[in-house]
Design an enzyme around this catalytic site. Structure first.
Site, PDB file in Angstrom:
ATOM      1  N   ILE A 166       0.827  -1.198   0.000  1.00 26.81           N
ATOM      2  CA  ILE A 166       0.000   0.000   0.000  1.00 26.81           C
ATOM      3  C   ILE A 166       0.867   1.256   0.000  1.00 26.81           C
ATOM      4  O   ILE A 166       0.555   2.236  -0.663  1.00 26.81           O
ATOM      5  CB  ILE A 166      -0.921   0.013   1.250  1.00 26.81           C
ATOM      6  CG1 ILE A 166      -1.636  -1.341   1.411  1.00 26.81           C
ATOM      7  CG2 ILE A 166      -1.905   1.158   1.177  1.00 26.81           C
ATOM      8  CD1 ILE A 166      -2.399  -1.783   0.185  1.00 26.81           C
ATOM      9  N   GLU A 167       1.947   1.215   0.747  1.00 32.31           N
ATOM     10  CA  GLU A 167       2.795   2.396   0.900  1.00 32.31           C
ATOM     11  C   GLU A 167       3.609   2.707  -0.353  1.00 32.31           C
ATOM     12  O   GLU A 167       3.714   3.865  -0.760  1.00 32.31           O
ATOM     13  CB  GLU A 167       3.741   2.194   2.094  1.00 32.31           C
ATOM     14  CG  GLU A 167       3.067   2.297   3.448  1.00 32.31           C
ATOM     15  CD  GLU A 167       2.671   3.720   3.788  1.00 32.31           C
ATOM     16  OE1 GLU A 167       3.115   4.643   3.095  1.00 32.31           O
ATOM     17  OE2 GLU A 167       1.907   3.904   4.751  1.00 32.31           O
TER      18      GLU A 167
END
Length: 530
Positions: A166-167
């Site tokens: 996600i990051e």
């Protein structure tokens, strides 16, 4: 002989009895997490043999030493021998290890699931991009095993290993528009708080080991603050202060304080649903039209100690690893040399670590490092610095990442070629704290002034706030030269300084707006010695 057989049988019975149905390190009466079932013994299920534990599994499952080996605690059942007759009904179960790392992650899920429209929206988004999912997960192969290992050692939910998807899409070189860097996306200040070094030669926000340690430290801290993994993740994205204020606001209003109940920015509102969507895809990839690459359940890399400065390219060559793969495992090193004082270890693919050591011991190609550090004694332009250290300006700019129209400030640590006679490595003080300090280059304008009575190089320099050497150089005269009254003198001034000088010497204007003729001839500024 019969006595020997009886003795062996009795010993076997006693050892089997020691392997109780309670798992080592798990309180009696509780069901252990699936990923921790490496030492369970069943009383009835048939088996093929005893599963082996890795050293990390043993450290994770074995409790701390008790005051007495024979004293029972709340965590373990007493170890009691059984008779030879009881052995016939007890067998050791063969526990199959996870087929791959994905299965190991699934077994360690420990966060409550989130089911919402936003989760379904993200599931559809990812499912419609199977190639993106595959590329992203393929990139994670180098790092994922280490992250899972560290999570298990801390007894943290293994779905947190999916957070870098996600990051940063598991890209350790990723940099956000807000200057967050690395696969865990640390902001500069937060990185410094968690002891991630950031200097001219390395950025530990990109380091695989250091950034993972810091990220898990941070997540544990946030979980300790909020007691809820969803709120901890929201704080990781939005900031602990922001989440704390949102929780307090809901408490004052008598409203629920869960993740879905808080008023958050849209990015944070989508944050946990994104992770939940990836978790669901990892749980059942075929249901989402996705394919996960095989990631075997064993380490991808191991660390190797660096004792002398060595060129990055040479280290990759000695390890017989492509340079791009070497950089992917050591992304924090942002210069062409590895400084032993600042980077005591590097990461290499598991099978290449021994190759590197053997090739290094047999290396006879001369010096290992062709770069060292030079500290700028004064503020200067890159062209001047390059001339002093024997480099071209283009090379100096490239190796030190100096953008156009910037000036190097005094005290900057620049990477420069190492002379053949230099054997001393870069010191830890420089390797850990070196900075390249830059300031925008000011474009000076050529200005002609007229000398007043008694003017000289020193008085001109004082008047315009420049160096006497510069005045002498611009006018091709000596440092002690004088100028005749009315003589034209050349100075290079900043636009604001020139404007200020002209306005100071100008006559007061009338209240009405003066309009000068476009064809009026510009006269030199008349300068008197004051």
């Amino acid at each position: 002989m019969n006595f020997l057989k009886i003795s062996c049988l009795a010993l076997t019975a006693w050892l089997t009895g020691c392997a109780s149905t309670t798992m080592i390190g798990v309180p009696s009466g509780e069901t252990p997490p699936a990923e921790h079932t490496g030492t369970a013994v069943a009383a009835s299920a048939p088996g093929d043999g005893l599963a082996l534990l890795t050293s990390r599994e043993m450290r994770r499952n074995v409790p701390a030493a008790s005051p007495s080996a024979n004293t029972n605690t709340d965590n373990t059942l007493p170890l009691t021998p059984i008779s030879a007759q009881q052995t016939a009904s007890r067998t050791v179960v063969a526990l199959a290890p996870p087929a791959d790392l994905w299965e190991r992650i699934r077994r360690g899920y420990g966060m409550p699931d989130l089911d919402s429209d936003l989760v379904h929206d993200r599931e559809q988004w990812y499912a419609s991009r199977p190639d993106y999912i595959f590329r992203m997960t393929e990139r994670s192969k180098k790092y994922l095993f280490h992250v899972v290992e560290e999570l298990e050692l801390r007894n943290m939910p293994t779905e947190l290993a999916l957070l870098p998807f996600i990051e940063s899409a598991f890209n350790p070189q990723a940099v956000s528009s807000a200057k967050a860097a690395g696969m865990w996306q640390f902001m500069p200040a937060t990185g410094k708080y968690f002891e991630l070094k950031q200097n001219a030669f390395r950025d530990d926000r990109r380091d695989v080991l250091a950034s993972t340690r810091a990220a898990l430290d941070y997540l544990q801290k946030l979980y300790g603050m909020f007691g809820d993994w969803h709120l901890a993740l929201a704080a990781y994205n939005w900031g602990e202060g922001s989440v704390g204020r949102a929780v307090a606001k809901n408490q004052r209003a008598g409203q629920p304080t869960g993740y879905v109940d808080l008023n958050m920015p849209m990015e944070t509102r989508f944050y946990v649903p994104k992770l939940q969507a990836v978790k669901n895809i990892v749980s059942s990839p075929t249901a989402f039209n996705s394919k996960l690459p095989l990631i075997e359940n064993h380490p991808y890399f191991q660390s190797v100690t660096i004792r002398r400065d060595i060129d990055l390219a040479l280290a990759a060559k000695l390890a017989e690893v492509p340079l791009e793969d070497f950089k992917a495992l050591n992304p924090s090193i942002n210069r062409p040399v590895i400084m032993a004082a600042g980077t005591p270890q590097i990461l290499l693919p598991w099978d290449n670590a021994e190759i590197y050591q053997n090739n290094l011991e047999g290396y006879s190609g001369g010096r290992l490092a062709s770069w060292t550090v030079w500290i700028a004694p004064s503020t200067m332009r890159p062209a001047e610095a390059a001339k002093r250290v024997g480099m071209s300006e283009a090379e100096l700019r490239s190796v030190n990442h100096i953008p156009p129209k910037m000036v190097i400030r005094a005290g900057s640590t620049l990477l420069v070629p190492r002379s053949a006679r230099m054997e001393q490595d870069i010191t830890s003080k420089v390797a850990d704290n070196g900075q390249i300090l830059l300031t925008p280059e000011v474009v000076l304008k050529r200005t002609v002034v007229r000398a007043g009575q008694g003017a000289n190089v020193a008085s001109i320099a004082r008047k315009f706030g420049v160096s006497p050497d510069k005045v002498a150089q611009w006018n091709k005269v000596g440092a002690s030269a004088s100028f005749k009254r009315g003589q034209q003198v050349i100075v290079f001034l900043q636009p604001k300084a020139r404007s200020k000088t002209r306005s100071a010497s100008a006559k007061p204007k009338s209240k009405g707006r003066a309009v000068a003729s476009k064809n009026a001839k510009k006269k030199p500024v008349r300068l008197a010695n004051r």
